[in-house]
Write an enzyme that holds these catalytic residues in place. Sequence first.
Site, PDB file in Angstrom:
ATOM      1  N   ARG A   1      41.462  -6.716  -3.238  1.00 37.02           N
ATOM      2  CA  ARG A   1      40.988  -5.414  -3.682  1.00 37.02           C
ATOM      3  C   ARG A   1      40.148  -5.442  -4.961  1.00 37.02           C
ATOM      4  O   ARG A   1      39.071  -4.850  -5.016  1.00 37.02           O
ATOM      5  CB  ARG A   1      42.166  -4.460  -3.940  1.00 37.02           C
ATOM      6  CG  ARG A   1      42.738  -3.836  -2.698  1.00 37.02           C
ATOM      7  CD  ARG A   1      44.230  -3.681  -2.848  1.00 37.02           C
ATOM      8  NE  ARG A   1      44.809  -5.000  -2.824  1.00 37.02           N
ATOM      9  CZ  ARG A   1      45.195  -5.615  -1.702  1.00 37.02           C
ATOM     10  NH1 ARG A   1      45.118  -4.976  -0.560  1.00 37.02           N
ATOM     11  NH2 ARG A   1      45.680  -6.845  -1.724  1.00 37.02           N
ATOM     12  N   THR A   2      40.662  -6.109  -5.990  1.00 37.19           N
ATOM     13  CA  THR A   2      39.973  -6.023  -7.284  1.00 37.19           C
ATOM     14  C   THR A   2      38.595  -6.669  -7.190  1.00 37.19           C
ATOM     15  O   THR A   2      37.595  -6.091  -7.639  1.00 37.19           O
ATOM     16  CB  THR A   2      40.823  -6.687  -8.387  1.00 37.19           C
ATOM     17  OG1 THR A   2      42.166  -6.200  -8.261  1.00 37.19           O
ATOM     18  CG2 THR A   2      40.294  -6.352  -9.761  1.00 37.19           C
TER      19      THR A   2
ATOM     20  N   LYS B   1      36.230 -29.392 -12.414  1.00 36.43           N
ATOM     21  CA  LYS B   1      35.848 -30.621 -13.127  1.00 36.43           C
ATOM     22  C   LYS B   1      36.434 -30.630 -14.540  1.00 36.43           C
ATOM     23  O   LYS B   1      36.185 -31.522 -15.316  1.00 36.43           O
ATOM     24  CB  LYS B   1      34.317 -30.705 -13.238  1.00 36.43           C
ATOM     25  CG  LYS B   1      33.590 -30.706 -11.913  1.00 36.43           C
ATOM     26  CD  LYS B   1      32.082 -30.745 -12.175  1.00 36.43           C
ATOM     27  CE  LYS B   1      31.304 -30.411 -10.920  1.00 36.43           C
ATOM     28  NZ  LYS B   1      29.867 -30.239 -11.215  1.00 36.43           N
TER      29      LYS B   1
ATOM     30  N   ARG C   1      39.723 -12.499 -13.727  1.00 38.30           N
ATOM     31  CA  ARG C   1      41.160 -12.575 -13.427  1.00 38.30           C
ATOM     32  C   ARG C   1      41.605 -14.013 -13.692  1.00 38.30           C
ATOM     33  O   ARG C   1      40.949 -14.954 -13.238  1.00 38.30           O
ATOM     34  CB  ARG C   1      41.449 -12.202 -11.980  1.00 38.30           C
ATOM     35  CG  ARG C   1      42.908 -12.478 -11.602  1.00 38.30           C
ATOM     36  CD  ARG C   1      43.291 -11.931 -10.267  1.00 38.30           C
ATOM     37  NE  ARG C   1      43.388 -10.469 -10.296  1.00 38.30           N
ATOM     38  CZ  ARG C   1      43.819  -9.738  -9.273  1.00 38.30           C
ATOM     39  NH1 ARG C   1      44.182 -10.317  -8.145  1.00 38.30           N
ATOM     40  NH2 ARG C   1      43.886  -8.431  -9.374  1.00 38.30           N
TER      41      ARG C   1
HETATM   42  N1  ASP Z   1      47.368  -7.042  -6.848  1.00 38.21           N
HETATM   43  C1  ASP Z   1      48.181  -6.726  -7.977  1.00 38.21           C
HETATM   44  C2  ASP Z   1      47.942  -7.724  -9.094  1.00 38.21           C
HETATM   45  O1  ASP Z   1      47.108  -8.579  -8.949  1.00 38.21           O
HETATM   46  C3  ASP Z   1      49.627  -6.614  -7.607  1.00 38.21           C
HETATM   47  C4  ASP Z   1      50.201  -7.813  -6.902  1.00 38.21           C
HETATM   48  O2  ASP Z   1      49.520  -8.825  -6.739  1.00 38.21           O
HETATM   49  O3  ASP Z   1      51.345  -7.717  -6.490  1.00 38.21           O
HETATM   50  O4  ASP Z   1      48.571  -7.618 -10.110  1.00 38.21           O
HETATM   51  N1   CP Z   2      45.737  -4.389  -6.601  1.00 38.76           N
HETATM   52  C1   CP Z   2      45.218  -5.617  -6.736  1.00 38.76           C
HETATM   53  O1   CP Z   2      44.969  -6.105  -7.855  1.00 38.76           O
HETATM   54  O2   CP Z   2      44.921  -6.237  -5.565  1.00 38.76           O
HETATM   55  P1   CP Z   2      44.283  -7.684  -5.432  1.00 38.76           P
HETATM   56  O3   CP Z   2      45.268  -8.654  -6.033  1.00 38.76           O
HETATM   57  O4   CP Z   2      44.070  -7.894  -3.976  1.00 38.76           O
HETATM   58  O5   CP Z   2      43.016  -7.717  -6.226  1.00 38.76           O
END
Ligand code: ASP
Ligand code: CP
Length: 329
Positions: A77-78, A107, A128
């Site tokens: 999603r993100t 690397k 992330r």
């Molecule tokens: N997608 C959210 C996160 O990345 C929640 C999860 O992974 O459970 O924090």
């Molecule tokens: N809600 C969320 O962060 O989903 P993803 O981990 O799929 O990005």
Amino acid sequence: MSLKPLFDFAILPDKNHRQPGGLAGWDILSVDQFDKAQLEYVFTRAHEMREMVQRVGAVDLLKGYVLACLFYEPSTRTSASFIAAMERLGGSVIPITQGVQFSSVSKGETLADTIRTLEQYADVIVLRHPDIGSAQVAADYARVPVLNAGDGAGEHPTQALLDLFTIREELGQIDGLKVAMVGDLRYGRTVHSLTKLLLQYDVSLRFVSPEILRMPLSIMNRVIDAGKDARETHDVADVIENADVLYVTRVQKERFTDLAQYEEVKNMYEITPELMTRAKQKMVVMHPLPRVGEIHYAVDHDPRAAYFRQVQNGMFIRMALLAAVLGKA
Ligand code: ASP
Ligand code: CP
């Protein structure tokens, strides 16, 4: 003869000389950066983004701007919503979202060098990373805005913004609500950010978790200092009847050092249609997703199940944030 400028781009304010009040040039690292007026501003812009997408699908607001999407942890999603957000605003994306093992991280390149490289190409970076504080480190090195898409068990600020936006869109208000969070409150970064954000509102909080996955003390202390009506319990049955928002989370397997402990708590909660018969008629079930058994699929047909609407709201919020930090909203 006067030369016409080739491009009419807004000049991004230096990160160290941000205009007070606005979001242009901001790093978005924690929900603590947002006051109520700024939240309202982002929600209003997100609402406009929804209307724009419904009307015309895409615009040229960020034409010529480039987003670098750098993901050291899995995401659906993100990553996808940031990419969709940038593209619907006419910008483009460098996607390093299919695993950093295919980048020079494998690397041995440091986060600092990776960031300093990507900012040579991009106007904004979404990151992330598994380490708490990594987004702050990246922001310290980057001249362009860095948006935290999850730093380990720390924060997930853009998720909390979309969560709050969803609550407001679904229930029409935030003040006066009882919000219950269920599941992994220790490692779940979404509930950390959401709790901090909710402290700005007049809400009651209920935290439902196994003993070993309770909300961290640092956050509970803030809840207490804010004078909120807050309670902890192990049992969803204690909260289901009064909750206006039931925010369910996955047990974060990847954060456990002892997998035997994970096995003990992994299936503690499941929201079922039967449980939902005890919930209010006007309430919402939310989940940041992915779910791995916490909400039965039969609940998806319940109009109170808001988690896929929540997913879509993520794109509108991220459109609003990208436009804002790039000085275009
Ligand atoms: N997608 C959210 C996160 O990345 C929640 C999860 O992974 O459970 O924090
Ligand atoms: N809600 C969320 O962060 O989903 P993803 O981990 O799929 O990005």
